[in-house]
Design a protein around this motif. Structure first.
Motif, PDB file in Angstrom:
ATOM      1  N   ILE A   2       0.850  -1.191   0.000  1.00  0.00           N
ATOM      2  CA  ILE A   2       0.000   0.000   0.000  1.00  0.00           C
ATOM      3  C   ILE A   2       0.888   1.244   0.000  1.00  0.00           C
ATOM      4  O   ILE A   2       1.872   1.308   0.730  1.00  0.00           O
ATOM      5  N   ARG A   3       0.523   2.208  -0.814  1.00  0.00           N
ATOM      6  CA  ARG A   3       1.225   3.495  -0.799  1.00  0.00           C
ATOM      7  C   ARG A   3       0.300   4.555  -0.204  1.00  0.00           C
ATOM      8  O   ARG A   3      -0.815   4.767  -0.692  1.00  0.00           O
ATOM      9  N   VAL A   4       0.782   5.198   0.845  1.00  0.00           N
ATOM     10  CA  VAL A   4       0.003   6.236   1.522  1.00  0.00           C
ATOM     11  C   VAL A   4       0.608   7.588   1.156  1.00  0.00           C
ATOM     12  O   VAL A   4       1.802   7.816   1.373  1.00  0.00           O
ATOM     13  N   ASN A   5      -0.186   8.474   0.630  1.00  0.00           N
ATOM     14  CA  ASN A   5       0.288   9.783   0.185  1.00  0.00           C
ATOM     15  C   ASN A   5      -0.010  10.879   1.206  1.00  0.00           C
ATOM     16  O   ASN A   5      -0.845  10.713   2.096  1.00  0.00           O
ATOM     17  N   ASN A   6       0.690  11.990   1.047  1.00  0.00           N
ATOM     18  CA  ASN A   6       0.487  13.190   1.878  1.00  0.00           C
ATOM     19  C   ASN A   6       0.657  12.910   3.371  1.00  0.00           C
ATOM     20  O   ASN A   6      -0.129  13.363   4.205  1.00  0.00           O
ATOM     21  N   VAL A   7       1.709  12.181   3.692  1.00  0.00           N
ATOM     22  CA  VAL A   7       2.007  11.881   5.084  1.00  0.00           C
ATOM     23  C   VAL A   7       2.979  12.926   5.620  1.00  0.00           C
ATOM     24  O   VAL A   7       4.054  13.127   5.051  1.00  0.00           O
ATOM     25  N   HIS A   8       2.602  13.613   6.713  1.00  0.00           N
ATOM     26  CA  HIS A   8       3.453  14.630   7.329  1.00  0.00           C
ATOM     27  C   HIS A   8       4.405  13.940   8.314  1.00  0.00           C
ATOM     28  O   HIS A   8       3.956  13.297   9.262  1.00  0.00           O
ATOM     29  N   ILE A   9       5.701  14.095   8.090  1.00  0.00           N
ATOM     30  CA  ILE A   9       6.699  13.433   8.927  1.00  0.00           C
ATOM     31  C   ILE A   9       7.695  14.470   9.442  1.00  0.00           C
ATOM     32  O   ILE A   9       8.177  15.303   8.670  1.00  0.00           O
ATOM     33  N   PRO A  10       8.035  14.451  10.718  1.00  0.00           N
ATOM     34  CA  PRO A  10       8.958  15.455  11.266  1.00  0.00           C
ATOM     35  C   PRO A  10      10.368  15.306  10.687  1.00  0.00           C
ATOM     36  O   PRO A  10      10.757  14.243  10.198  1.00  0.00           O
ATOM     37  N   LEU A  11      11.131  16.393  10.761  1.00  0.00           N
ATOM     38  CA  LEU A  11      12.480  16.405  10.198  1.00  0.00           C
ATOM     39  C   LEU A  11      13.390  15.390  10.863  1.00  0.00           C
ATOM     40  O   LEU A  11      14.297  14.847  10.229  1.00  0.00           O
ATOM     41  N   ASP A  12      13.172  15.124  12.135  1.00  0.00           N
ATOM     42  CA  ASP A  12      14.047  14.211  12.878  1.00  0.00           C
ATOM     43  C   ASP A  12      13.454  12.799  12.967  1.00  0.00           C
ATOM     44  O   ASP A  12      13.679  12.077  13.945  1.00  0.00           O
ATOM     45  N   TYR A  13      12.735  12.389  11.927  1.00  0.00           N
ATOM     46  CA  TYR A  13      12.021  11.108  11.985  1.00  0.00           C
ATOM     47  C   TYR A  13      12.970   9.908  12.006  1.00  0.00           C
ATOM     48  O   TYR A  13      14.126   9.981  11.594  1.00  0.00           O
ATOM     49  N   ASP A  14      12.438   8.784  12.505  1.00  0.00           N
ATOM     50  CA  ASP A  14      13.083   7.490  12.396  1.00  0.00           C
ATOM     51  C   ASP A  14      12.027   6.482  11.948  1.00  0.00           C
ATOM     52  O   ASP A  14      10.867   6.844  11.706  1.00  0.00           O
ATOM     53  N   ASP A  15      12.413   5.227  11.848  1.00  0.00           N
ATOM     54  CA  ASP A  15      11.489   4.205  11.356  1.00  0.00           C
ATOM     55  C   ASP A  15      10.255   4.093  12.248  1.00  0.00           C
ATOM     56  O   ASP A  15       9.137   3.935  11.760  1.00  0.00           O
ATOM     57  N   ALA A  16      10.462   4.220  13.539  1.00  0.00           N
ATOM     58  CA  ALA A  16       9.333   4.108  14.469  1.00  0.00           C
ATOM     59  C   ALA A  16       8.326   5.234  14.253  1.00  0.00           C
ATOM     60  O   ALA A  16       7.109   5.023  14.312  1.00  0.00           O
ATOM     61  N   ALA A  17       8.841   6.450  13.981  1.00  0.00           N
ATOM     62  CA  ALA A  17       7.944   7.590  13.748  1.00  0.00           C
ATOM     63  C   ALA A  17       7.144   7.398  12.467  1.00  0.00           C
ATOM     64  O   ALA A  17       5.946   7.739  12.409  1.00  0.00           O
ATOM     65  N   VAL A  18       7.762   6.839  11.438  1.00  0.00           N
ATOM     66  CA  VAL A  18       7.057   6.599  10.178  1.00  0.00           C
ATOM     67  C   VAL A  18       5.981   5.536  10.385  1.00  0.00           C
ATOM     68  O   VAL A  18       4.843   5.680   9.908  1.00  0.00           O
ATOM     69  N   ARG A  19       6.314   4.469  11.109  1.00  0.00           N
ATOM     70  CA  ARG A  19       5.338   3.411  11.387  1.00  0.00           C
ATOM     71  C   ARG A  19       4.118   3.963  12.132  1.00  0.00           C
ATOM     72  O   ARG A  19       2.969   3.626  11.831  1.00  0.00           O
ATOM     73  N   LYS A  20       4.412   4.821  13.102  1.00  0.00           N
ATOM     74  CA  LYS A  20       3.328   5.395  13.893  1.00  0.00           C
ATOM     75  C   LYS A  20       2.385   6.210  13.015  1.00  0.00           C
ATOM     76  O   LYS A  20       1.148   6.128  13.144  1.00  0.00           O
ATOM     77  N   LYS A  21       2.975   6.999  12.105  1.00  0.00           N
ATOM     78  CA  LYS A  21       2.152   7.806  11.193  1.00  0.00           C
ATOM     79  C   LYS A  21       1.305   6.920  10.288  1.00  0.00           C
ATOM     80  O   LYS A  21       0.120   7.204  10.048  1.00  0.00           O
ATOM     81  N   ILE A  22       1.899   5.864   9.763  1.00  0.00           N
ATOM     82  CA  ILE A  22       1.183   4.984   8.845  1.00  0.00           C
ATOM     83  C   ILE A  22       0.041   4.252   9.560  1.00  0.00           C
ATOM     84  O   ILE A  22      -1.062   4.100   9.014  1.00  0.00           O
ATOM     85  N   CYS A  23       0.308   3.830  10.766  1.00  0.00           N
ATOM     86  CA  CYS A  23      -0.764   3.168  11.532  1.00  0.00           C
ATOM     87  C   CYS A  23      -1.945   4.104  11.745  1.00  0.00           C
ATOM     88  O   CYS A  23      -3.113   3.692  11.650  1.00  0.00           O
ATOM     89  N   ARG A  24      -1.642   5.362  12.022  1.00  0.00           N
ATOM     90  CA  ARG A  24      -2.713   6.342  12.228  1.00  0.00           C
ATOM     91  C   ARG A  24      -3.481   6.580  10.926  1.00  0.00           C
ATOM     92  O   ARG A  24      -4.715   6.648  10.917  1.00  0.00           O
ATOM     93  N   GLU A  25      -2.745   6.708   9.806  1.00  0.00           N
ATOM     94  CA  GLU A  25      -3.385   6.967   8.512  1.00  0.00           C
ATOM     95  C   GLU A  25      -4.251   5.788   8.071  1.00  0.00           C
ATOM     96  O   GLU A  25      -5.335   5.977   7.511  1.00  0.00           O
ATOM     97  N   LEU A  26      -3.762   4.560   8.323  1.00  0.00           N
ATOM     98  CA  LEU A  26      -4.488   3.373   7.867  1.00  0.00           C
ATOM     99  C   LEU A  26      -5.437   2.802   8.920  1.00  0.00           C
ATOM    100  O   LEU A  26      -6.167   1.839   8.649  1.00  0.00           O
ATOM    101  N   ARG A  27      -5.378   3.381  10.133  1.00  0.00           N
ATOM    102  CA  ARG A  27      -6.243   2.948  11.225  1.00  0.00           C
ATOM    103  C   ARG A  27      -6.004   1.477  11.575  1.00  0.00           C
ATOM    104  O   ARG A  27      -6.949   0.665  11.648  1.00  0.00           O
ATOM    105  N   ILE A  28      -4.755   1.149  11.758  1.00  0.00           N
ATOM    106  CA  ILE A  28      -4.385  -0.229  12.094  1.00  0.00           C
ATOM    107  C   ILE A  28      -3.394  -0.231  13.257  1.00  0.00           C
ATOM    108  O   ILE A  28      -2.829   0.799  13.619  1.00  0.00           O
ATOM    109  N   GLU A  29      -3.187  -1.406  13.845  1.00  0.00           N
ATOM    110  CA  GLU A  29      -2.241  -1.553  14.944  1.00  0.00           C
ATOM    111  C   GLU A  29      -0.816  -1.699  14.392  1.00  0.00           C
ATOM    112  O   GLU A  29      -0.614  -2.133  13.250  1.00  0.00           O
ATOM    113  N   ASN A  30       0.159  -1.364  15.220  1.00  0.00           N
ATOM    114  CA  ASN A  30       1.558  -1.457  14.821  1.00  0.00           C
ATOM    115  C   ASN A  30       1.942  -2.883  14.411  1.00  0.00           C
ATOM    116  O   ASN A  30       2.749  -3.096  13.501  1.00  0.00           O
ATOM    117  N   SER A  31       1.345  -3.866  15.080  1.00  0.00           N
ATOM    118  CA  SER A  31       1.662  -5.260  14.780  1.00  0.00           C
ATOM    119  C   SER A  31       1.224  -5.682  13.382  1.00  0.00           C
ATOM    120  O   SER A  31       1.686  -6.703  12.855  1.00  0.00           O
TER     121      SER A  31
END
Length: 527
Positions: A2-31
């Motif tokens: 899945i490709r999620v567009n228009n995701v706002h990510i902070p300048l100091d992001y890491d993989d965990a921050a990206v995962r958190k954003k994607i979970c929120r956008e897709l309404r799913i759990e981290n697992s």
């Protein structure tokens, strides 16, 4: 995936921050997320107190993706990109003329297909060429065959290595992936404005050449196309000059990727009555500011943030005389370079290394010109127009390849600069305080003055009185178009001859030229 567009990510992001954003956008759990990767990343600096990355993020899930998509916004199912190399079915080895991005990628695809191309380049290999260019920038000794315009990698090797493009062709992904696999930074795969930097681009170019050779291709440096032969309207052979001797290469396919500065080759093609037309391009000068001032104007309190690097800009305006003016080939944290390739003629370009850490930032400030400005009925009228301007720039600089420079405030007031301010010119081997108004056509000069004022209202400090103009920039693109069939990509007059890339008038930058090279290679293989 899945490709999620228009995701706002902070300048100091890491993989965990990206995962958190994607979970929120897709309404799913981290697992539910197996992996995430950023597909496209751009800087959103519209609000100087809240700068962030605007991203498209690819996510591979452990759960049913179709069910997730029913609830998600700004998301869609995608497949990973894959370029299928066509297969060569035999025949004479194709000849590729030129080793800029168009020629390199045409040769690469041909080699990967099994065609064993012959590649000729009038200049030298990138290491020898670098030594020649550095000597020119140090003491003004020009090698007319090995310089900023000619040699392995093409003119883009001594630029910023910018890879942003307006083309929507999917082949651009193939180009980026090949650059990465041959030594370029991986970030170019996701950055909206990717760049390699001239320091890293040299190694990448060399590695591409080694693959072409490893797959059976033949590469000949210091070898110039001097003619070609035909029968029944088809290419039968090419005539080349190497080490003072003429050699005939038997072939039925020639990809003509000669670049925008192969002026003697343009003249040869014109003498052979190959259909060529004069085309519009742009001329002007390089404008140079302190890097920290441009960074501050673009990023405010975030200026200096390592995640952002040196700031970029791109602007265009319409002027009162009806001409368009724009900034081009912006080089953050770079320098202005002497890009001359002919004796007693001077032109400039911009260059940045990967770090973009030099004191100044620069860009070309250009105004469009058309065949009406060339005052010539020749299809090479634009080329002769370039030469006249370059001769004037050489003379204004006092000869010896000293570039003419001028403070912006003096340019606007039509007077020769008698001193410099806080911005010091970065060009070598030397420069001369001058008045560029004396060599620029009046309508070009006037458009540049209006553009500086208008752009100063868009970007604070662009109209800084101490900013420096260095002249002249004349080779923004090819002054000619070598006419070709839109379907077969062959010359409209000679079958088997493929005008290709920026020099032929069909591209404008590293990526678009490389893509055009791939397309021409595909047509050769298809034939």
């Amino acid at each position: 995936m899945i490709r999620v567009n228009n995701v706002h990510i902070p300048l100091d992001y890491d993989d965990a921050a990206v995962r958190k954003k994607i979970c929120r956008e897709l309404r799913i759990e981290n697992s539910a997320v197996k992996s995430v990767s950023i597909f496209r990343r751009s800087v959103d600096a519209r609000k100087k107190d809240n700068i962030f990355f605007l991203c498209a993020v690819d996510a591979v899930l452990n759960i049913n993706e179709d069910a997730v998509l029913k609830k998600a916004k700004n998301a869609a199912k995608v497949k990973p990109y894959k370029y299928d190399v066509p297969k060569w079915n035999g025949g004479a080895s194709p000849l590729v003329v030129g080793m800029g991005p168009a020629g390199l990628f045409a040769a690469l695809i041909l080699a990967q297909s099994g065609a064993k191309p012959i590649v000729i380049e009038r200049g030298r290999d990138v290491d020898s060429r670098t030594a020649d260019v550095n000597k020119f920038w140090t003491d003004g000794t020009l090698d007319a065959s090995s310089n900023v315009q000619f040699g392995e990698g093409g003119a883009g090797t001594f630029s910023d290595g910018k890879l942003n493009t307006g083309t929507k062709d999917s082949r651009q992904r193939k180009v980026l992936e090949e650059f990465v696999s041959h030594g370029a930074p991986e970030d170019i795969l996701c950055d909206a404005k990717p760049h390699i930097g001239t320091d890293k681009l040299k190694l990448t170019v060399k590695n591409l050449r080694e693959e072409i050779i490893g797959l059976g291709g033949r590469v000949m440096f210091e070898t110039k196309l001097t003619g070609f032969h035909t029968a029944d309207g088809k290419i039968t052979s090419a005539e080349v000059e190497h080490d003072g001797k003429t050699e005939i290469i038997e072939t039925d396919s020639v990809i003509l990727a000669i670049g925008h500065s192969a002026r003697d080759t343009f003249e040869m093609l014109c003498d052979k009555k190959l259909p060529i037309e004069a085309k519009p391009f742009s001329v002007g000068a390089r404008i140079e500011h302190l890097r920290e001032e441009i960074d501050r104007a673009q990023y405010g309190k975030f200026a200096g943030n390592k995640a952002l690097g040196a700031a970029n800009y791109k602007m265009n305006v319409h002027t009162s005389n009806g001409r368009g003016a724009y900034t081009f080939c912006m080089c953050p944290g770079g320098k202005v370079v002497n890009a001359s390739s002919e004796e007693n003629r001077l032109c400039t370009n911009g260059m940045s290394e990967f770090a973009r850490s030099d004191r100044n930032s620069n860009a070309a400030l250009l105004v469009g010109v058309t065949p009406e400005d060339y005052r010539s009925d020749s299809p090479l009228g634009g080329m002769y127009f370039q030469r006249r301007l370059e001769e004037k720039a050489f003379e204004l600089g006092g000869g010896g390849f000293c570039a003419p420079v001028q403070r912006v405030c003096d340019f606007i007031q039509n007077k020769k600069s008698d001193r410099l301010g806080v911005v010091l010119p970065s060009i070598g081997p030397d420069y001369t305080l001058s008045d560029l108004n004396t060599i620029l056509p009046g309508e070009i000069s006037q458009s540049m003055k209006e553009a500086i004022a208008d752009m100063g209202r868009k970007l604070k400090g662009f109209d800084d009185p101490d900013a420096v103009l260095t002249g002249l920039e004349t080779r923004s693109s090819s002054p000619v178009r070598i006419l070709r069939n839109a379907e077969t990509l062959e010359s409209v007059a000679v079958r088997g001859l493929y005008p290709c890339g920026e020099g032929a008038g069909y591209a404008g930058g590293i990526i678009s030229a490389a893509v055009d090279g791939i397309k021409c290679a595909e047509k050769v293989i298809e034939k």
